[in-house]
Write a protein that holds these residues in place. Structure first.
Motif, PDB file in Angstrom:
ATOM      1  N   TYR A 105       0.849  -1.185   0.000  1.00 13.43           N
ATOM      2  CA  TYR A 105       0.000   0.000   0.000  1.00 13.43           C
ATOM      3  C   TYR A 105       0.888   1.240   0.000  1.00 13.43           C
ATOM      4  N   VAL A 106       0.665   2.135  -0.959  1.00 14.65           N
ATOM      5  CA  VAL A 106       1.457   3.360  -1.072  1.00 14.65           C
ATOM      6  C   VAL A 106       0.540   4.539  -1.365  1.00 14.65           C
ATOM      7  N   PHE A 107       1.041   5.719  -1.090  1.00 15.67           N
ATOM      8  CA  PHE A 107       0.418   6.921  -1.636  1.00 15.67           C
ATOM      9  C   PHE A 107       1.504   7.784  -2.244  1.00 15.67           C
ATOM     10  N   VAL A 108       1.126   8.444  -3.340  1.00 17.45           N
ATOM     11  CA  VAL A 108       2.064   9.190  -4.171  1.00 17.45           C
ATOM     12  C   VAL A 108       1.576  10.625  -4.283  1.00 17.45           C
ATOM     13  N   THR A 109       2.493  11.577  -4.169  1.00 19.40           N
ATOM     14  CA  THR A 109       2.146  12.986  -4.349  1.00 19.40           C
ATOM     15  C   THR A 109       2.994  13.570  -5.468  1.00 19.40           C
ATOM     16  N   GLY A 110       2.374  14.499  -6.225  1.00 20.97           N
ATOM     17  CA  GLY A 110       3.095  15.167  -7.296  1.00 20.97           C
ATOM     18  C   GLY A 110       2.131  15.767  -8.293  1.00 20.97           C
ATOM     19  N   PRO A 111       2.648  16.503  -9.260  1.00 20.30           N
ATOM     20  CA  PRO A 111       1.775  17.126 -10.263  1.00 20.30           C
ATOM     21  C   PRO A 111       1.233  16.093 -11.248  1.00 20.30           C
ATOM     22  N   GLU A 112       0.000  16.304 -11.667  1.00 21.32           N
ATOM     23  CA  GLU A 112      -0.614  15.440 -12.658  1.00 21.32           C
ATOM     24  C   GLU A 112      -0.447  16.084 -14.024  1.00 21.32           C
ATOM     25  N   ILE A 113       0.216  15.374 -14.913  1.00 18.39           N
ATOM     26  CA  ILE A 113       0.433  15.855 -16.271  1.00 18.39           C
ATOM     27  C   ILE A 113      -0.185  14.815 -17.192  1.00 18.39           C
ATOM     28  N   GLY A 114      -1.284  15.188 -17.806  1.00 19.30           N
ATOM     29  CA  GLY A 114      -2.031  14.237 -18.624  1.00 19.30           C
ATOM     30  C   GLY A 114      -2.693  13.212 -17.728  1.00 19.30           C
ATOM     31  N   GLU A 115      -2.469  11.953 -17.994  1.00 15.52           N
ATOM     32  CA  GLU A 115      -3.038  10.861 -17.195  1.00 15.52           C
ATOM     33  C   GLU A 115      -2.032  10.305 -16.195  1.00 15.52           C
ATOM     34  N   THR A 116      -0.844  10.892 -16.135  1.00 18.09           N
ATOM     35  CA  THR A 116       0.237  10.378 -15.298  1.00 18.09           C
ATOM     36  C   THR A 116       0.567  11.362 -14.184  1.00 18.09           C
ATOM     37  N   THR A 126       0.563   1.527   5.875  1.00 20.42           N
ATOM     38  CA  THR A 126      -0.323   0.412   6.190  1.00 20.42           C
ATOM     39  C   THR A 126      -1.747   0.844   5.878  1.00 20.42           C
ATOM     40  N   PRO A 127      -2.471   0.057   5.109  1.00 15.30           N
ATOM     41  CA  PRO A 127      -3.856   0.468   4.805  1.00 15.30           C
ATOM     42  C   PRO A 127      -4.753   0.277   6.028  1.00 15.30           C
ATOM     43  N   TYR A 128      -5.588   1.243   6.268  1.00 15.54           N
ATOM     44  CA  TYR A 128      -6.568   1.169   7.346  1.00 15.54           C
ATOM     45  C   TYR A 128      -7.949   1.179   6.717  1.00 15.54           C
ATOM     46  N   HIS A 129      -8.770   0.222   7.133  1.00 11.59           N
ATOM     47  CA  HIS A 129     -10.119   0.119   6.599  1.00 11.59           C
ATOM     48  C   HIS A 129     -11.107   0.349   7.731  1.00 11.59           C
ATOM     49  N   VAL A 130     -12.062   1.191   7.493  1.00  7.79           N
ATOM     50  CA  VAL A 130     -13.119   1.469   8.465  1.00  7.79           C
ATOM     51  C   VAL A 130     -14.436   1.050   7.828  1.00  7.79           C
ATOM     52  N   PHE A 131     -15.161   0.218   8.541  1.00  3.92           N
ATOM     53  CA  PHE A 131     -16.444  -0.259   8.040  1.00  3.92           C
ATOM     54  C   PHE A 131     -17.540   0.199   8.987  1.00  3.92           C
ATOM     55  N   SER A 132     -18.695   0.391   8.451  1.00  3.26           N
ATOM     56  CA  SER A 132     -19.845   0.724   9.295  1.00  3.26           C
ATOM     57  C   SER A 132     -21.022  -0.116   8.841  1.00  3.26           C
ATOM     58  N   GLY A 133     -21.943  -0.319   9.738  1.00  2.00           N
ATOM     59  CA  GLY A 133     -23.111  -1.111   9.392  1.00  2.00           C
ATOM     60  C   GLY A 133     -24.097  -1.124  10.541  1.00  2.00           C
ATOM     61  N   LYS A 134     -25.104  -1.922  10.378  1.00  3.00           N
ATOM     62  CA  LYS A 134     -26.176  -2.012  11.352  1.00  3.00           C
ATOM     63  C   LYS A 134     -26.194  -3.429  11.923  1.00  3.00           C
ATOM     64  N   ILE A 135     -26.233  -3.552  13.241  1.00  3.37           N
ATOM     65  CA  ILE A 135     -26.313  -4.860  13.884  1.00  3.37           C
ATOM     66  C   ILE A 135     -27.746  -5.349  13.749  1.00  3.37           C
ATOM     67  N   VAL A 136     -27.895  -6.510  13.121  1.00  2.00           N
ATOM     68  CA  VAL A 136     -29.240  -7.034  12.893  1.00  2.00           C
ATOM     69  C   VAL A 136     -29.536  -8.253  13.774  1.00  2.00           C
ATOM     70  N   GLU A 137     -28.501  -8.881  14.346  1.00  2.00           N
ATOM     71  CA  GLU A 137     -28.729 -10.053  15.180  1.00  2.00           C
ATOM     72  C   GLU A 137     -27.593 -10.183  16.173  1.00  2.00           C
ATOM     73  N   VAL A 138     -27.911 -10.557  17.380  1.00  2.00           N
ATOM     74  CA  VAL A 138     -26.910 -10.821  18.404  1.00  2.00           C
ATOM     75  C   VAL A 138     -27.100 -12.268  18.826  1.00  2.00           C
ATOM     76  N   ASN A 139     -26.074 -13.067  18.714  1.00  2.00           N
ATOM     77  CA  ASN A 139     -26.145 -14.465  19.057  1.00  2.00           C
ATOM     78  C   ASN A 139     -24.966 -14.769  19.974  1.00  2.00           C
ATOM     79  N   GLU A 140     -25.232 -14.934  21.241  1.00  2.00           N
ATOM     80  CA  GLU A 140     -24.180 -15.159  22.232  1.00  2.00           C
ATOM     81  C   GLU A 140     -23.590 -16.545  22.147  1.00  2.00           C
ATOM     82  N   ASP A 141     -24.322 -17.516  21.624  1.00  2.00           N
ATOM     83  CA  ASP A 141     -23.831 -18.892  21.554  1.00  2.00           C
ATOM     84  C   ASP A 141     -22.774 -19.070  20.458  1.00  2.00           C
ATOM     85  N   GLU A 142     -22.893 -18.382  19.367  1.00  2.00           N
ATOM     86  CA  GLU A 142     -21.953 -18.552  18.251  1.00  2.00           C
ATOM     87  C   GLU A 142     -20.906 -17.437  18.200  1.00  2.00           C
TER      88      GLU A 142
END
Length: 143
Positions: A105-116, A126-142
């Protein structure tokens, strides 16, 4: 003897009068060149861009990156102008081009000339992923 001194003095004065305008001319050309360079730098700063994603391929002086949208973006690197870093918390560690591999995972900075993007700096991170959602079921046994 006096004629020689008079002649030498006259030549020195004549050369001094002729040399002053000649020396002043390059200064104005230098100023014009400086203005043109400043305009080019300002124009490039307007087009500065940053991209992030996984390295898909490294071919010659180009790094091909796949961003989160699945787009393939080319970043052109220069061995003398591009700087390479690894981000570790708040610390930057300087790296070499050889330290970068496919699927990193990288990030690059610089001027954009054409498509490059012409890379001023390439950062390994290190890539960090954040997810969000809605809890639809809680199952304590599994849990």
């Amino acid at each position: 003897m006096i004629n020689k001194r008079y002649l030498i003095l006259t030549l020195i004065l004549a050369l001094g009068i002729v040399a002053v305008p000649v020396m002043a001319q390059p200064a104005s050309e230098v100023d014009k060149l400086k203005d043109k360079i400043a305009e080019q730098v300002e124009e490039l700063n307007v087009n500065n861009k940053a991209i992030a994603g996984m390295i898909q391929d490294i071919v010659g002086n180009s790094i091909f990156i796949i961003n989160n949208n699945g787009e393939r973006i080319e970043a052109s690197v220069d061995e003398t102008l591009t700087s390479y870093y690894e981000v570790s918390g708040t610390v930057l560690k300087e790296l070499k081009a050889e330290d970068f591999e496919i699927d990193e995972y990288v990030f690059v900075t610089g001027p954009e000339i054409g498509e490059t993007i012409t890379a001023n700096a390439v950062y390994k991170d290190t890539p960090y992923h954040v997810f969000s959602g809605k809890i639809v079921e809680v199952n304590e046994d599994e849990f």
